[in-house]
Design a protein around this motif. Structure first.
Motif, PDB file in Angstrom:
ATOM      1  N   PHE A   1       0.841  -1.197   0.000  1.00  0.00           N
ATOM      2  CA  PHE A   1       0.000   0.000   0.000  1.00  0.00           C
ATOM      3  C   PHE A   1       0.878   1.251   0.000  1.00  0.00           C
ATOM      4  CE2 PHE A   1      -2.214   3.386   2.293  1.00  0.00           C
ATOM      5  CZ  PHE A   1      -3.390   3.482   1.568  1.00  0.00           C
TER       6      PHE A   1
ATOM      7  N   ARG B   1       1.314   3.921  -3.087  1.00  0.00           N
ATOM      8  CA  ARG B   1       1.060   5.344  -2.873  1.00  0.00           C
ATOM      9  C   ARG B   1       2.249   6.172  -3.377  1.00  0.00           C
ATOM     10  NH1 ARG B   1      -0.363   6.631   3.182  1.00  0.00           N
ATOM     11  NH2 ARG B   1       1.818   6.105   3.464  1.00  0.00           N
ATOM     12  N   GLU B   2       3.470   5.694  -3.100  1.00  0.00           N
ATOM     13  CA  GLU B   2       4.649   6.418  -3.568  1.00  0.00           C
ATOM     14  C   GLU B   2       4.744   6.392  -5.092  1.00  0.00           C
ATOM     15  OE1 GLU B   2       7.945   4.575  -1.599  1.00  0.00           O
ATOM     16  OE2 GLU B   2       7.423   5.425   0.352  1.00  0.00           O
TER      17      GLU B   2
ATOM     18  N   LEU C   1       2.351   5.832  -7.425  1.00  0.00           N
ATOM     19  CA  LEU C   1       1.287   6.578  -8.110  1.00  0.00           C
ATOM     20  C   LEU C   1       1.499   8.085  -8.006  1.00  0.00           C
ATOM     21  CD1 LEU C   1      -1.901   4.519  -7.158  1.00  0.00           C
ATOM     22  CD2 LEU C   1      -0.753   4.619  -9.384  1.00  0.00           C
TER      23      LEU C   1
ATOM     24  N   ILE D   1      -4.204   8.157   3.963  1.00  0.00           N
ATOM     25  CA  ILE D   1      -4.362   8.264   2.516  1.00  0.00           C
ATOM     26  C   ILE D   1      -3.230   9.079   1.888  1.00  0.00           C
ATOM     27  CG2 ILE D   1      -5.849   9.214   0.686  1.00  0.00           C
ATOM     28  CD1 ILE D   1      -6.959   6.676   1.878  1.00  0.00           C
TER      29      ILE D   1
ATOM     30  N   ARG E   1      -5.529  15.550  -6.948  1.00  0.00           N
ATOM     31  CA  ARG E   1      -5.449  14.249  -7.630  1.00  0.00           C
ATOM     32  C   ARG E   1      -5.998  13.144  -6.737  1.00  0.00           C
ATOM     33  NH1 ARG E   1       0.283  12.870  -8.902  1.00  0.00           N
ATOM     34  NH2 ARG E   1      -0.598  11.077  -9.989  1.00  0.00           N
TER      35      ARG E   1
ATOM     36  N   PRO F   1      -4.894   6.862  -2.774  1.00  0.00           N
ATOM     37  CA  PRO F   1      -3.779   7.269  -1.938  1.00  0.00           C
ATOM     38  C   PRO F   1      -2.613   7.807  -2.749  1.00  0.00           C
ATOM     39  CG  PRO F   1      -3.971   4.872  -2.011  1.00  0.00           C
ATOM     40  CD  PRO F   1      -5.096   5.405  -2.811  1.00  0.00           C
ATOM     41  N   LEU F   2      -2.262   9.053  -2.490  1.00  0.00           N
ATOM     42  CA  LEU F   2      -1.101   9.695  -3.106  1.00  0.00           C
ATOM     43  C   LEU F   2      -0.456  10.556  -2.027  1.00  0.00           C
ATOM     44  CD1 LEU F   2      -2.706  11.089  -6.401  1.00  0.00           C
ATOM     45  CD2 LEU F   2      -1.225   9.097  -6.230  1.00  0.00           C
ATOM     46  N   ILE F   3       0.858  10.742  -2.118  1.00  0.00           N
ATOM     47  CA  ILE F   3       1.540  11.536  -1.101  1.00  0.00           C
ATOM     48  C   ILE F   3       1.293  13.021  -1.343  1.00  0.00           C
ATOM     49  CG2 ILE F   3       3.792  12.158  -0.154  1.00  0.00           C
ATOM     50  CD1 ILE F   3       4.674   9.303  -0.914  1.00  0.00           C
TER      51      ILE F   3
END
Lengths: 311, 208
Positions: A74, A78-79, A81, B18, B159, B170-172
Motif C-alpha cells: 500500500f 502510494r509512492e 502513483l 491516505i 489528484r 492514496p497519493l503523497i
C-alpha cells in the motif's frame, strides 16, 4: 525451528548493536552536525524499527507476514502513483487497483492460491484497468497513463507479494520452516545493499551508470554481491539448499537486487526526485528500501518453486 | 466535545493514512504565534491537510475560514465545520449575509486565534494553477497590519480526490509554508498580486 529463530534474531541484534556502537564512536570523532553521520544514525535507528516490525510479523505467522507486506505494498503503491501522470479519468481504475486488486492479491497469497495470485494482476488487472480508463473517454496520453498505472501495480503489489508467497511453497522435508526462506531473501538482499555501499566507499572507482546512480561502482557491485553471497551460503542450514545452491541463489537475488535499484533510480531521475517518499527516516520511502527485494522476490520464488516445490 | 475530539482524531488519522501528508516549513518555523495562513484551494479537504501538519499546540488555536453555504447544509457537515474544526463560517452571498466576512475574521484574530483561508474564494477545479484572489485578503491585512500572512501551497490533494469523486486514491501530499508577507503600504491590486506570487512561488515546477 524456535531455537533457529532465536539464534538468527540474536545474530541480527548483534549486528545492529555493533553498527549502533560504531556510529556512536564515529559521531564522537566527527565534527558536530556532520550530515553523513546524522544520516547513518537515522538509517541504523530505522533498521532497529524495521527489524522489530518484521520480528513481530513473524511471531504472528502467515497472517502477520501477509498483513505486513500488504501494508508495504500500500505504501509503495502510494509512492509510485504519486510520481505518475494519471488523470481524473483514471480515478476509477486507480480506486480499483488500490482497494480491490491489492487486497485480493494478498488474500489469495494468504490462501496459497497460486493459480489466482500469479495471474490476477498481469491478466485481469492489466486488461480491466485500461477498460475502466477508456470508458471515461479521455484519450490524451492514454498509453502513458495506462502503462504507468500498470507498472505501479506490477512493482508495488505483484512483485512485493511474492515475498509472503514464499510461505505457500510446499517443500518436502521443509514443512513449517518457510519463514526462513523469507528471512534468507531479506537478509541476503539487504546486506548486499549495505555491503555494496561499504565496498564502494572503500575501493570504488569505476562508476557503472553515473547518469542514474553516481554512487554505484563496479568494485562496490562485485564486492557487495560476492560477500553477500558468501553470507547467503553461510545461511544454508536454515534453507532447503546445499551450500553451493545457497551461494548460487544468493548470487542471482543480489544481482537482481542491484539491477532493481538501478531501474528504480532511473525512474526517480526521470521524475526529478531524490527519494520515493519520506516515511523511513534516513532511507527515504518504502520503495527506496524495498527496491532490491522487489526485483529479486519473484525470481527467487519461481526458482525455488521450479526446483524444490512439489506441485 | 468528546465526540468532536474523537472525530478530529479520526479525520486527521484518515488524512494521514491516505496522503502521508508532510509539512515543509520553508519560510517560517512551526512556532506558536498568531498568523493568517492563506492557501490554494482544490478540495474540501484542503484545510484538513493544513490542520494535520500543524503542531498540536497550534492546531487548537487555528480556525479555518469556510463558506457557510456549504458547511451548514447538513448535520454532519455542520458538526465537522463548526464543532470539530471550529471554522469561521462566512456567508459568501453579499445579498443575504448578516455579518461582514472581514469583520468576522478580524474578530477571530482579536480573540487570539490564527486563521486558514482560501483567498481564491472557491475551489479551483480548472487547469490554472491559481484563480485570481478575492479582495478579502487585502482588507484583512489592512485591518490587522501586525499579523504575519503565511502562504501555504497544498500539493496533490486535487489528484487524491478530483471533482465529483467520492473515494480517494492514496497519493503523497505535501503542505509547504512560505515566508510571511505583510501589507507594506501597497495598494489593493499590488498587494494581491504580491500574495499570489508568494503562493505560486511555493508550487513545484510543472513537468511537461
Amino acid at each position: 525451528m524456535d531455537t533457529h529463530f532465536i539464534i538468527l534474531l540474536g545474530c541480527v541484534l548483534a549486528v545492529l548493536l555493533i553498527a549502533t556502537l560504531a556510529a556512536q564512536l564515529l559521531k564522537r570523532r566527527a565534527p558536530p552536525g556532520d550530515l553523513t553521520i546524522q544520516n547513518l544514525t537515522a538509517r541504523i535507528n530505522a533498521w532497529w524499527v524495521m527489524v522489530a516490525v518484521i520480528a513481530l510479523a513473524f511471531a504472528f505467522g502467515t497472517a502477520g507476514v501477509v498483513i505486513l507486506f500488504a501494508l508495504c505494498s500500500f505504501a509503495a503503491l502510494r509512492e509510485f502513483l504519486t510520481l505518475t501522470n494519471t488523470r481524473a479519468a483514471d480515478h476509477w481504475a486507480l480506486v480499483a487497483a488500490v482497494f480491490i486488486v491489492l487486497p485480493l492479491q494478498y488474500v489469495a497469497v494468504g490462501m496459497g492460491w497460486y493459480g489466482f495470485y500469479s495471474i490476477l494482476i498481469p491478466v485481469y488487472a492489466f486488461l480491466f484497468m485500461p477498460i475502466l480508463s477508456a470508458l471515461r473517454g479521455q484519450s490524451e496520453n492514454f498509453l502513458i497513463r495506462v502503462s504507468e498505472a500498470q507498472w505501479a501495480l506490477m512493482i508495488a503489489v505483484f512483485c512485493v507479494s511474492h515475498v509472503p508467497a514464499l510461505l505457500s511453497l510446499n517443500i518436502p522435508g521443509y514443512e513449517g520452516k518457510n519463514l526462513f526462506l523469507i528471512f534468507f531473501l531479506i537478509v541476503v538482499v539487504q546486506s548486499s545493499d549495505v555491503l555494496q555501499y561499504v565496498w564502494g566507499k572503500l575501493i570504488g572507482r569505476r562508476k557503472i551508470a553515473p547518469n542514474l546512480s553516481p554512487s554505484k561502482t563496479l568494485e562496490g557491485l562485485v564486492g557487495g554481491v560476492l560477500s553477500a553471497s558468501v553470507l547467503g551460503a553461510a545461511l544454508f542450514w536454515i534453507t532447503p539448499f546445499t551450500i553451493m545452491q545457497a551461494f548460487g541463489l544468493s548470487l542471482v537475488i543480489t544481482l537482481m537486487g542491484f539491477f532493481g535499484g538501478l531501474v528504480m533510480s532511473a525512474i526517480k531521475r526521470d521524475r526529478g526526485v531524490k527519494d520515493w517518499g519520506h516515511l523511513i527516516a534516513g532511507h527515504g520511502g518504502f520503495i527506496d528500501r524495498l527496491d532490491s527485494v522487489i526485483f529479486s522476490a519473484p525470481i527467487f520464488f519461481h526458482i525455488v518453486r521450479f526446483y524444490w516445490d512439489v506441485h | 466535545m468528546i465526540a468532536a475530539r474523537a472525530a478530529a482524531a479520526l479525520i486527521v488519522g484518515f488524512a494521514r493514512a491516505i496522503t502521508a501528508v508532510r509539512g515543509i516549513w520553508q519560510g517560517v518555523a512551526p512556532v506558536p504565534g498568531q498568523r493568517i495562513y492563506f492557501a490554494n484551494h482544490n478540495s474540501h479537504g484542503d484545510f484538513v491537510l493544513v490542520w494535520t501538519v500543524l503542531p498540536r499546540a497550534l492546531r487548537r488555536r487555528t480556525r479555518p475560514v469556510a463558506g457557510a453555504d456549504y458547511w451548514l447544509t447538513s448535520r454532519l457537515k455542520s458538526f465537522i465545520g463548526r464543532d470539530v474544526f471550529n471554522a469561521v463560517l462566512i456567508d459568501r452571498n453579499p445579498d443575504t449575509r448578516a455579518a461582514d466576512p472581514v469583520t468576522q475574521m478580524s474578530n477571530a484574530l482579536t480573540a487570539g486565534d490564527s486563521l486558514i483561508l482560501f483567498p481564491e474564494g472557491t475551489r479551483n477545479t480548472g487547469d490554472q494553477r491559481l484563480l485570481p484572489f478575492k479582495s478579502g485578503l487585502f482588507h484583512l491585512a489592512a485591518q490587522n497590519p501586525d499579523i504575519d500572512m503565511v502562504p501555504v501551497w497544498i500539493e496533490n490533494l486535487n489528484r487524491v480526490m478530483p471533482k465529483g469523486a467520492h473515494v480517494p486514491i492514496p497519493l503523497i501530499c505535501t503542505v509547504t509554508f512560505g515566508a510571511p508577507i505583510r501589507l507594506e503600504g501597497d495598494d489593493k491590486a499590488t498587494f494581491l498580486r504580491r500574495a499570489e506570487a508568494a503562493l505560486t512561488a511555493l508550487a513545484p515546477i510543472e513537468k511537461a
